[in-house]
Design an enzyme around this catalytic site. Structure first.
Site, PDB file in Angstrom:
ATOM      1  N   ASP B 193       0.823  -1.218   0.000  1.00  0.00           N
ATOM      2  CA  ASP B 193       0.000   0.000   0.000  1.00  0.00           C
ATOM      3  C   ASP B 193       0.862   1.275   0.000  1.00  0.00           C
ATOM      4  O   ASP B 193       1.739   1.442   0.848  1.00  0.00           O
ATOM      5  CB  ASP B 193      -0.846  -0.059   1.290  1.00  0.00           C
ATOM      6  CG  ASP B 193      -1.749   1.140   1.501  1.00  0.00           C
ATOM      7  OD1 ASP B 193      -1.949   1.928   0.564  1.00  0.00           O
ATOM      8  OD2 ASP B 193      -2.287   1.250   2.632  1.00  0.00           O
ATOM      9  N   HIS B 366      -4.099   4.245   6.866  1.00  0.00           N
ATOM     10  CA  HIS B 366      -2.973   3.818   6.020  1.00  0.00           C
ATOM     11  C   HIS B 366      -1.631   4.200   6.637  1.00  0.00           C
ATOM     12  O   HIS B 366      -1.506   5.241   7.288  1.00  0.00           O
ATOM     13  CB  HIS B 366      -3.099   4.467   4.643  1.00  0.00           C
ATOM     14  CG  HIS B 366      -4.330   4.058   3.903  1.00  0.00           C
ATOM     15  ND1 HIS B 366      -4.394   2.936   3.113  1.00  0.00           N
ATOM     16  CD2 HIS B 366      -5.564   4.622   3.844  1.00  0.00           C
ATOM     17  CE1 HIS B 366      -5.606   2.811   2.603  1.00  0.00           C
ATOM     18  NE2 HIS B 366      -6.341   3.831   3.024  1.00  0.00           N
TER      19      HIS B 366
END
Lengths: 547, 547
Positions: B193, B366
């Protein structure tokens, strides 16, 4: 309105209260501060820009005693042509702001008619019943001013866009002494910029950009291509200084940037040695390591130089691998997608892209929360009127004011068109002026209204279906198959079952009893069909001919 | 493609590489990771959402051995219905993710056909030639997993959306031991990610939200109305805990939020006492100080509950002065205008609005830069392949990888549709697969293409002018004045000089020699007229009838 009251009225575009225009009125005489424009939001299709509705001024055009422009940014200057076309009043501005107005009016027309007056920070000008003292403020453009407005009811401090920068690029800090002096005299009301009211702390000095530029210039071997606003004169100065420090040459690209650069150099606001500047043609023949190119397009506008570079459609030169692109700006709200799309495309072409998120190549020009509190303490106003922000910013500004001791009842949050009436002791909501904003598209001003905009929204979302019927003039039956075509709706293939069904429905309608308005019936019938089959509601437009 | 190579292929919508779907292929056998959707950008008029073009999978549908869903967010699950309609493969997911898939497929249809398998973090599943080990990761939804994929060429670590949270709401931290164990075995490639690659430091723990909620609940006397995503199960837990701490009761409003809440409680992912929950109808009869309402609409979607509350069009209840609204979310890029407009409207209705900018009522799910570096050090991969981000994020992720010692030539930045081919020693660009994305609108999937979208853009910007000519069938002259009307273009008043001029031009054309295609000539003539007079280019659509 009582004759002995001061009226304060914010006008302007969209939700930003008083950003584009503020009106001060006493005894029927008017002072206007700023004449700015707003950029359209994403769902205002086709609009180039938006200007305040100035009906209020037009109705009182003989009572407007003066227009003051606080600084040279578009959101404070961009409607000047439109205002001067209706209101023939003297305009007061500092030299650089005046220079930018002249460049703008020179291009758009209206410079010959304009009655421009130069003022300097420190000057005092009498405008009708208003004695206006100009004082220097720091912002992301040089030569900005705030206003101390002595009115018959008391002293108003009008603090347009500002920050407190102790080390500004032009070495000219804010005039703290003047603000303190106002406070000695007694400030009835403070109107101040709320843009960064949600931002804690203190906005960094413009000077931190020098350090970020140093890092970029030191680490870069290829060309450096820098994008910013054409009006960001201080950024030009900083780029020129970095260019000189690292032994490169600088090319300015783009008409508006070149015009502003020349004007600012002429007026002494930009100190760049002739030897540092080259033309873009010269720059393209030089080794990459010697080249800096400064251009516009930091908002990713598709037709700007940076926008064209990102799509490979620029006329004079292209991005090549090894280029370093610096976006020295902050995305205007609503422009984020455009800016990030441009950055992605530049990466795709092999450039390395440095923007605000990665290094401090841009800082805000607006005060943060601690500066806003400082301003209140410096001026010690009786009333606080947050301006220059959306409602959310004004409410946050009000909260800060309460934190530093201004009582809730002495803080007024008003929207555009809502006037306030002040005397020496009180502040009350006044008349609500019917006001809106005016869409400008191409050469059309104000012709596009909310209805046209709503039609565009439907067209954009669901498209239009055009139905052309030819009937026998005697029998009323169809002479041939209905012609059905569409734009922006999914009826492409002739064999499409939806198209077949639509033709059948029209035929059935004609077989039944038509109550006189065939076109309307067909519109309704097909509208229902399309909605049930696709969950879209295209505009259906029917023409009927009889042969 | 060589038989002994591993192919890695990101598919999906728009610029976010591999976010929605990743394909792993060896010896012709395929493992699919995630089946997500993207939300449209502002200039994609009328589009509801966007799904990956899965032609590649459809052509190989008998070779797809399994589909793994890493976690329950829309951008990883939202296209499941469309994928399962074409590819009949087993789907593997953890209990909560499976629960969310069941809720979704139950609503959209397709649940009966779906072949769903529950896996737990720690499980191993053989999918064709791929041995997949599931390991727990923290993210803004519980029960997310990363994948250790043992392939014939080596071990791949697929790290979908994640953060390293030492104090997650469900007290289940990331499985560092598993990552370290992978590194002992030797990791050929890490795919991870990149969402927050531009963000320095370490993303704060979800736990900081508790403190922000405490402040809000302590200081609020009126109702508290909290908006978030329907899938943000951990946020529901935090709201419930704060509700309990401050002796209030909690009403969940909105079908999707209620469905997810019930499912998560049933599966044990949400621990809320029955006594804490009231219906909205009950809540509305209680004193304001006892009420918490949790609903959707934190993105300011006009049809959501928060959107309707902001415009005063909600069915069950309205915003009233004294309400405190908390937006516990981050605007999805492109949604900023909608979100801020909603906030301004809520203020206008007298609510106090608290959002991310004012207090930590939301944190990112995130990893930030330091976490991304930690992941590389934990897994010590030979190759790094940044995924889950726009090009700008991938480039920044690559820069971080270089900083921690991964050689440039071992980092691959690829776009959707660009495959990579790996063996135990090398990584090379492979075939570029023709791929795009598919627009979904209402019940239409993939029928709206770039051409229709381009028409909508023109319609939105400049509108359409409809011209209806009736000619004498013998002489070819006009039987009556041309009927000219418009939608989304400024031709409203019949007296309009532009309309008068347009009619004249049509007449002149008819008086001259018509070369056979009158409609085309009229379109061209009027197109030129409108452009020269308004600088707009509306679509001109001409129909000709002969009587």
């Amino acid at each position: 309105m009582k004759a002995n009251k001061l009226r304060i009225l914010p006008l302007g575009g969209l939700g930003e209260v008083g950003r584009n225009m503020m009106v001060y009125e006493y005894g029927g005489e008017i002072l206007v501060v700023d004449t700015g424009l707003m950029f359209p939001e994403n769902d205002m299709h086709g609009v180039d820009y938006i200007i305040p509705d100035i009906s209020y001024l037009i109705e009182r055009r003989n009572k407007v005693r003066g227009i003051i422009i606080t600084h040279g940014h578009e959101d404070h200057t961009g409607a000047i042509k439109h205002v001067l076309a209706e209101v023939n009043a003297p305009v007061y501005a500092t030299p650089l702001t005046r220079g930018l107005l002249e460049v703008k009016l020179g291009k758009q027309g209206g410079l010959d008619r304009a009655n421009l007056h130069t003022v300097q920070a420190g000057d005092t000008v009498q405008v009708g019943p208003f004695k206006v003292e100009f004082f220097h403020v720091c912002h992301s453009i040089p030569d900005g001013v705030g206003l101390g407005i002595t009115t018959p009811v008391g002293l108003i401090v009008h603090q347009s866009d500002y920050k407190f920068d102790h080390t500004p690029v032009d070495n000219w800090p804010s005039d703290y002494a003047k603000l303190a002096e106002f406070s000695q005299r007694g400030v009835l009301a403070l109107l101040a910029d709320s843009t960064n009211a949600e931002r804690p702390g203190w906005t960094p000095s413009e000077r931190v950009i020098d350090g970020a530029f140093d890092t970029v210039f030191r680490e870069t071997e290829g060309r450096i291509i820098l994008a910013s606003f054409a009006s960001l004169i201080s950024r030009m100065q900083q780029v020129a200084a970095a260019t000189e420090r690292y032994g490169r040459k600088l090319a300015f690209v783009g008409t508006s940037m070149q015009d502003n650069m020349k004007m600012a150099r002429k007026l002494g606001y930009l100190d760049i040695d002739d030897k540092l500047i080259v033309s873009i043609e010269q720059a393209l023949t030089m080794p990459d390591k010697d080249v800096v190119i400064m251009c516009t397009g930091s908002q990713g506008e598709p037709t700007s130089i940076m926008g064209r570079l990102s799509t490979g459609t620029n006329r004079l030169f292209d991005i090549k691998p090894g280029d370093t692109v610096v976006l020295s700006s902050h995305p205007i709200p609503g422009n984020e997608e455009n800016v990030y799309r441009t950055i992605n495309r530049l990466f795709q072409r092999g450039a390395s892209v440095i923007h605000e998120a990665l290094a401090p190549v841009h800082v805000s020009g607006h005060a943060s929360q601690e500066e806003m509190k400082l301003l209140i303490h410096l001026t010690r106003p009786k009333f606080v009127i947050p301006i220059h922000g959306e409602l959310r910013h004004l409410h946050q500004h009000a909260r800060l004011a309460r934190q530093v001791g201004i009582p809730s009842e002495n803080i007024a949050i008003i929207e555009n068109g809502q006037s306030l009436e002040l005397d020496a002791d009180s502040m009350k909501l006044g008349e609500k002026v019917a006001t809106s904003f005016v869409f400008v598209e191409g050469s059309s001003v104000g012709e596009v209204d909310e209805d046209v905009m709503a039609e565009r929204e439907v067209l954009a979302r669901d498209g239009i279906v055009l139905v052309n019927l030819t009937l026998d003039r005697f029998s009323g039956s169809l002479r041939r198959d209905p012609q059905i075509s569409s734009r922006g709706f999914l009826l492409s293939r002739d064999s499409d079952s939806l198209l077949v069904e639509a033709r059948k429905r029209v035929q059935n309608l004609l077989n039944g009893s038509v109550n006189g308005n065939l076109a309307k019936d067909v519109e309704k019938e097909l509208g229902n069909l399309f909605y049930s089959e696709t969950h879209r509601r295209p505009i259906v437009y029917v023409t009927v001919a009889r042969e």
